[in-house]
Design an enzyme around this catalytic site. Structure first.
Site, PDB file in Angstrom:
ATOM      1  N   ARG A 140       0.950  -1.217  -0.134  1.00 41.85           N
ATOM      2  CA  ARG A 140       0.111  -0.161   0.050  1.00 41.85           C
ATOM      3  C   ARG A 140       0.732   1.356   0.036  1.00 41.85           C
ATOM      4  O   ARG A 140       0.164   2.376  -0.081  1.00 41.85           O
ATOM      5  CB  ARG A 140      -1.074  -0.099   1.163  1.00 41.85           C
ATOM      6  CG  ARG A 140      -1.912  -1.137   1.251  1.00 41.85           C
ATOM      7  CD  ARG A 140      -2.547  -1.081   2.624  1.00 41.85           C
ATOM      8  NE  ARG A 140      -3.567  -0.171   2.615  1.00 41.85           N
ATOM      9  CZ  ARG A 140      -5.077  -0.460   2.729  1.00 41.85           C
ATOM     10  NH1 ARG A 140      -5.369  -1.735   2.655  1.00 41.85           N
ATOM     11  NH2 ARG A 140      -5.885   0.362   2.518  1.00 41.85           N
ATOM     12  N   TYR A 143       0.762   4.274  -2.539  1.00 44.21           N
ATOM     13  CA  TYR A 143      -0.467   5.250  -2.385  1.00 44.21           C
ATOM     14  C   TYR A 143      -0.047   6.134  -1.018  1.00 44.21           C
ATOM     15  O   TYR A 143      -0.287   7.291  -1.173  1.00 44.21           O
ATOM     16  CB  TYR A 143      -1.686   4.659  -2.259  1.00 44.21           C
ATOM     17  CG  TYR A 143      -2.865   5.313  -1.858  1.00 44.21           C
ATOM     18  CD1 TYR A 143      -3.385   6.130  -2.987  1.00 44.21           C
ATOM     19  CD2 TYR A 143      -3.645   5.705  -0.789  1.00 44.21           C
ATOM     20  CE1 TYR A 143      -4.701   6.649  -3.227  1.00 44.21           C
ATOM     21  CE2 TYR A 143      -4.736   6.103  -0.729  1.00 44.21           C
ATOM     22  CZ  TYR A 143      -5.297   7.206  -1.767  1.00 44.21           C
ATOM     23  OH  TYR A 143      -6.353   7.707  -1.605  1.00 44.21           O
ATOM     24  N   LYS A 147       0.898   9.891  -1.295  1.00 45.38           N
ATOM     25  CA  LYS A 147      -0.040  11.151  -0.680  1.00 45.38           C
ATOM     26  C   LYS A 147       0.849  11.711   0.286  1.00 45.38           C
ATOM     27  O   LYS A 147       0.708  13.198   0.563  1.00 45.38           O
ATOM     28  CB  LYS A 147      -1.224  10.455   0.101  1.00 45.38           C
ATOM     29  CG  LYS A 147      -2.105   9.904  -1.116  1.00 45.38           C
ATOM     30  CD  LYS A 147      -2.835  11.031  -1.948  1.00 45.38           C
ATOM     31  CE  LYS A 147      -3.997  10.605  -2.856  1.00 45.38           C
ATOM     32  NZ  LYS A 147      -4.561  11.618  -3.485  1.00 45.38           N
ATOM     33  N   SER A 187     -18.979  -0.816  -2.220  1.00 42.02           N
ATOM     34  CA  SER A 187     -19.316  -1.324  -3.613  1.00 42.02           C
ATOM     35  C   SER A 187     -19.311  -2.645  -3.587  1.00 42.02           C
ATOM     36  O   SER A 187     -20.067  -3.419  -4.251  1.00 42.02           O
ATOM     37  CB  SER A 187     -18.601  -0.540  -4.618  1.00 42.02           C
ATOM     38  OG  SER A 187     -17.409  -0.693  -4.243  1.00 42.02           O
ATOM     39  N   ARG A 275     -10.382   2.996  11.611  1.00 40.78           N
ATOM     40  CA  ARG A 275     -10.021   4.169  11.005  1.00 40.78           C
ATOM     41  C   ARG A 275     -11.229   4.819  11.161  1.00 40.78           C
ATOM     42  O   ARG A 275     -12.325   4.540  10.946  1.00 40.78           O
ATOM     43  CB  ARG A 275      -9.889   3.564   9.429  1.00 40.78           C
ATOM     44  CG  ARG A 275      -9.696   4.967   8.630  1.00 40.78           C
ATOM     45  CD  ARG A 275      -8.264   5.556   8.847  1.00 40.78           C
ATOM     46  NE  ARG A 275      -6.932   5.031   8.699  1.00 40.78           N
ATOM     47  CZ  ARG A 275      -6.493   4.273   7.424  1.00 40.78           C
ATOM     48  NH1 ARG A 275      -7.244   4.489   6.239  1.00 40.78           N
ATOM     49  NH2 ARG A 275      -5.522   3.768   7.575  1.00 40.78           N
TER      50      ARG A 275
HETATM   51  N1  LIG Z   1     -13.051   8.039  -2.212  1.00 44.97           N
HETATM   52  C1  LIG Z   1     -12.456   8.217  -1.228  1.00 44.97           C
HETATM   53  O1  LIG Z   1     -12.917   7.608  -0.037  1.00 44.97           O
HETATM   54  C2  LIG Z   1     -11.204   8.750  -0.845  1.00 44.97           C
HETATM   55  C3  LIG Z   1     -10.600   8.665   0.223  1.00 44.97           C
HETATM   56  C4  LIG Z   1      -9.420   9.403   0.404  1.00 44.97           C
HETATM   57  C5  LIG Z   1      -8.704  10.192  -0.445  1.00 44.97           C
HETATM   58  N2  LIG Z   1      -9.367  10.399  -1.768  1.00 44.97           N
HETATM   59  C6  LIG Z   1      -8.932  10.795  -2.811  1.00 44.97           C
HETATM   60  O2  LIG Z   1      -9.645  11.603  -3.421  1.00 44.97           O
HETATM   61  C7  LIG Z   1      -9.177  11.419  -4.887  1.00 44.97           C
HETATM   62  C8  LIG Z   1     -10.196  10.967  -5.706  1.00 44.97           C
HETATM   63  O3  LIG Z   1     -10.776   9.744  -5.538  1.00 44.97           O
HETATM   64  P1  LIG Z   1     -11.977   8.883  -6.041  1.00 44.97           P
HETATM   65  O4  LIG Z   1     -12.480   8.135  -5.123  1.00 44.97           O
HETATM   66  O5  LIG Z   1     -12.720   9.809  -6.858  1.00 44.97           O
HETATM   67  O6  LIG Z   1     -11.013   8.021  -7.076  1.00 44.97           O
HETATM   68  P2  LIG Z   1     -11.132   7.528  -8.660  1.00 44.97           P
HETATM   69  O7  LIG Z   1     -10.277   6.517  -8.808  1.00 44.97           O
HETATM   70  O8  LIG Z   1     -12.502   7.480  -8.907  1.00 44.97           O
HETATM   71  O9  LIG Z   1     -10.668   8.946  -9.270  1.00 44.97           O
HETATM   72  C9  LIG Z   1      -9.545   9.471  -9.535  1.00 44.97           C
HETATM   73  C10 LIG Z   1      -9.334   9.886 -10.822  1.00 44.97           C
HETATM   74  O10 LIG Z   1      -8.109  10.256 -11.082  1.00 44.97           O
HETATM   75  C11 LIG Z   1      -7.649  10.053 -12.687  1.00 44.97           C
HETATM   76  N3  LIG Z   1      -6.342   9.729 -12.691  1.00 44.97           N
HETATM   77  C12 LIG Z   1      -5.486   8.750 -11.978  1.00 44.97           C
HETATM   78  N4  LIG Z   1      -4.416   9.189 -12.373  1.00 44.97           N
HETATM   79  C13 LIG Z   1      -4.314   9.963 -13.154  1.00 44.97           C
HETATM   80  C14 LIG Z   1      -3.259  10.625 -13.825  1.00 44.97           C
HETATM   81  N5  LIG Z   1      -2.059  10.438 -13.999  1.00 44.97           N
HETATM   82  N6  LIG Z   1      -3.592  11.935 -14.699  1.00 44.97           N
HETATM   83  C15 LIG Z   1      -4.960  12.446 -14.831  1.00 44.97           C
HETATM   84  N7  LIG Z   1      -5.789  11.769 -14.119  1.00 44.97           N
HETATM   85  C16 LIG Z   1      -5.567  10.783 -13.274  1.00 44.97           C
HETATM   86  C17 LIG Z   1      -8.710   8.720 -12.830  1.00 44.97           C
HETATM   87  O11 LIG Z   1      -8.708   8.278 -14.390  1.00 44.97           O
HETATM   88  C18 LIG Z   1      -9.952   9.094 -12.056  1.00 44.97           C
HETATM   89  O12 LIG Z   1     -10.809   9.717 -12.846  1.00 44.97           O
HETATM   90  C19 LIG Z   1      -7.920  10.712  -4.974  1.00 44.97           C
HETATM   91  O13 LIG Z   1      -6.771  11.563  -5.154  1.00 44.97           O
HETATM   92  C20 LIG Z   1      -7.858  10.043  -3.805  1.00 44.97           C
HETATM   93  O14 LIG Z   1      -6.752   9.632  -3.367  1.00 44.97           O
HETATM   94  C21 LIG Z   1     -10.363   9.533  -2.071  1.00 44.97           C
END
Ligand SMILES: NC(=O)c1ccc[n+]([C@@H]2O[C@H](COP(=O)([O-])OP(=O)(O)OC[C@H]3O[C@@H](n4cnc5c(N)ncnc54)[C@H](O)[C@@H]3O)[C@@H](O)[C@H]2O)c1
Length: 311
Positions: A140, A143, A147, A187, A275
Site C-alpha cells: 500500500r 499510495y 500522498k 461497492s 479508521r
Molecule cells: N473515495 C475516497 O474514499 C477517498 C478517500 C481518500 C482520498 N481520496 C482521494 O480523492 C481523490 C479522488 O478519489 P476517487 O475516489 O474519486 O477515485 P477515482 O479513482 O474514482 O478518481 C481518480 C481520478 O483520477 C484520474 N487519474 C488517475 N491518475 C491520473 C493521472 N496520472 N492523470 C490524470 N488523471 C488521473 C482517474 O482516471 C480518475 O478519474 C484521489 O486523489 C483519492 O486519493 C478518495
C-alpha cells in the site's frame, strides 16, 4: 472564475464538477481515464461552462486557471496497486506539476489527501496532529507514501513560494459513480448483494470503518477552498460514525432485500483494524459536519448500482 479539477472524471471529481457548475464556475476537467470514465461527466459535456481535457498529470499542464482541485490519483487499493510506480508518479509528479501551475498562475490549490497518511494508526480517532504509522515498503506504500510526499510538497510550496494551499485528508467516502470493480467494501457488498453472490468479509468482520456520503464530502471540499488564506489544513474530512464490517454487511442485505450469505476470508496485508476521523477541526474551521446517515446514503448508492447492473 475558471476552476481546474484534476481527476474530474472519477467518482469524487465528477461530483465536484457538478457542484462547481451549479455554483456558477467555469470548470476545466482533466483526466487520463485511468480509473475515471466519460460516463461520469457525460451529462456535463454539452454544458457551456464545462470543458474536458484528456491529460496525464504526471506531465506539465499549461492553462490559465484561478483555482485547482488536485484529485487525480486512483483511490482504491486494487487500482492503485495495479501499477504502483505510476501511482507514486501520479501523486508526486502530479503534485509538482499542479503546484508549478498554481505558482505560475497564482491559483489557489487544494490537495485531495487521504486518511491513509495515518497508516495503521496507533491513535483513535486520528487528529491532524498525529503523524501516522506507515509502512514505507509494503504493497500500500505507493499510495500512502505518495500522498504523504504530496502533502510535503504542498507545504514546501506554501513556505517557499507563498502559495495558497488547502490540504484535505479525506476518509472513506462512498456514493453513486463508484466503479463496480472499485474493490472497496461498500461497492463490494452492494454489488455482491445485488448479484445474489456471497458477501466477502475479510478477517472476522469486527474491524471498523467510517463512511462519508459523497454529497457531504463535496460540500466540505468546496467550503475548504473558500476559507481564508491562512487556513491550509491538513484537515480531516469524513464521517466519524463507526461501523463494523458485519454491521455494514447486514445493513446492505436489509436495504437490498438480498438473500446473499456472508463468507469470511483472511485479512490482506497492512489492512488497518480501525479508521475513524476526528473532525473537530473541520467543525471549527468550516462549520461543517456530515449530515447524511449511512442508511440514506446506501439507498442512493444501491439505486445507482441497480441502474448500472441493469444497463
Ligand atoms: N473515495 C475516497 O474514499 C477517498 C478517500 C481518500 C482520498 N481520496 C482521494 O480523492 C481523490 C479522488 O478519489 P476517487 O475516489 O474519486 O477515485 P477515482 O479513482 O474514482 O478518481 C481518480 C481520478 O483520477 C484520474 N487519474 C488517475 N491518475 C491520473 C493521472 N496520472 N492523470 C490524470 N488523471 C488521473 C482517474 O482516471 C480518475 O478519474 C484521489 O486523489 C483519492 O486519493 C478518495
Amino acid at each position: 472564475m475558471i476552476v481546474l479539477v484534476t481527476g474530474g472524471a472519477g467518482f469524487l471529481g465528477s461530483h465536484l464538477c457538478d457542484r462547481l457548475i451549479e455554483q456558477g464556475a467555469d470548470v476545466l476537467c482533466v483526466d487520463n481515464y485511468y480509473t475515471g470514465s466519460r460516463r461520469n461527466v457525460q451529462h456535463l459535456l454539452s454544458h457551456p461552462r464545462f470543458e474536458m481535457l484528456r491529460h496525464d498529470v504526471t506531465f506539465p499542464l499549461y492553462v490559465e486557471v484561478q483555482q485547482i482541485y488536485n484529485l487525480a490519483c486512483p483511490a482504491s487499493p486494487i487500482h492503485y496497486q495495479r501499477d504502483p510506480v505510476q501511482t507514486t508518479k501520479t501523486s508526486v509528479h502530479g503534485a509538482i506539476n499542479m503546484l508549478g501551475l498554481a505558482k505560475r498562475t497564482r491559483a489557489r490549490i487544494l490537495q485531495a489527501s487521504t486518511s491513509e497518511v495515518y497508516g495503521d494508526p496507533a491513535v483513535h480517532p486520528q487528529p491532524e496532529t498525529y503523524w501516522g504509522h506507515v509502512n514505507p515498503v509494503g504493497p500500500r506504500s505507493c499510495y500512502d507514501e505518495g500522498k504523504r510526499c504530496a502533502e510535503t510538497l504542498f507545504f514546501d510550496y506554501y513556505r517557499q513560494h507563498r502559495l495558497e494551499i488547502k490540504v484535505a485528508r479525506i476518509f472513506n467516502t462512498y456514493g453513486p459513480r463508484m466503479r463496480l470493480d472499485d474493490g472497496r467494501v461498500v461497492s463490494n457488498f452492494i454489488v455482491q448483494a445485488l448479484r445474489g453472490q456471497d458477501l466477502t468479509i475479510y478477517g472476522d468482520g469486527s474491524q471498523t470503518r467510517s463512511f462519508c456520503y459523497v454529497d457531504d464530502l463535496i460540500g466540505a471540499l468546496a467550503a475548504l477552498m473558500q476559507t481564508a488564506p491562512e487556513i491550509t489544513g491538513p484537515i480531516n474530512l469524513g464521517n466519524p460514525g463507526e461501523f463494523s464490517m458485519l454491521e455494514l454487511a447486514e445493513l446492505v442485505l436489509e436495504l437490498t432485500g438480498s438473500k446473499s450469505k456472508l463468507v469470511f476470508h483472511p485479512l490482506p496485508a497492512d489492512d488497518p483494524v480501525q479508521r475513524c476521523p476526528d473532525i473537530t477541526l473541520a467543525r471549527e474551521v468550516l462549520g461543517w459536519a456530515p449530515k447524511v446517515d449511512l442508511a440514506d446514503g446506501l439507498r442512493e448508492t444501491i439505486r445507482y448500482f441497480r441502474e448500472v447492473l441493469a444497463a
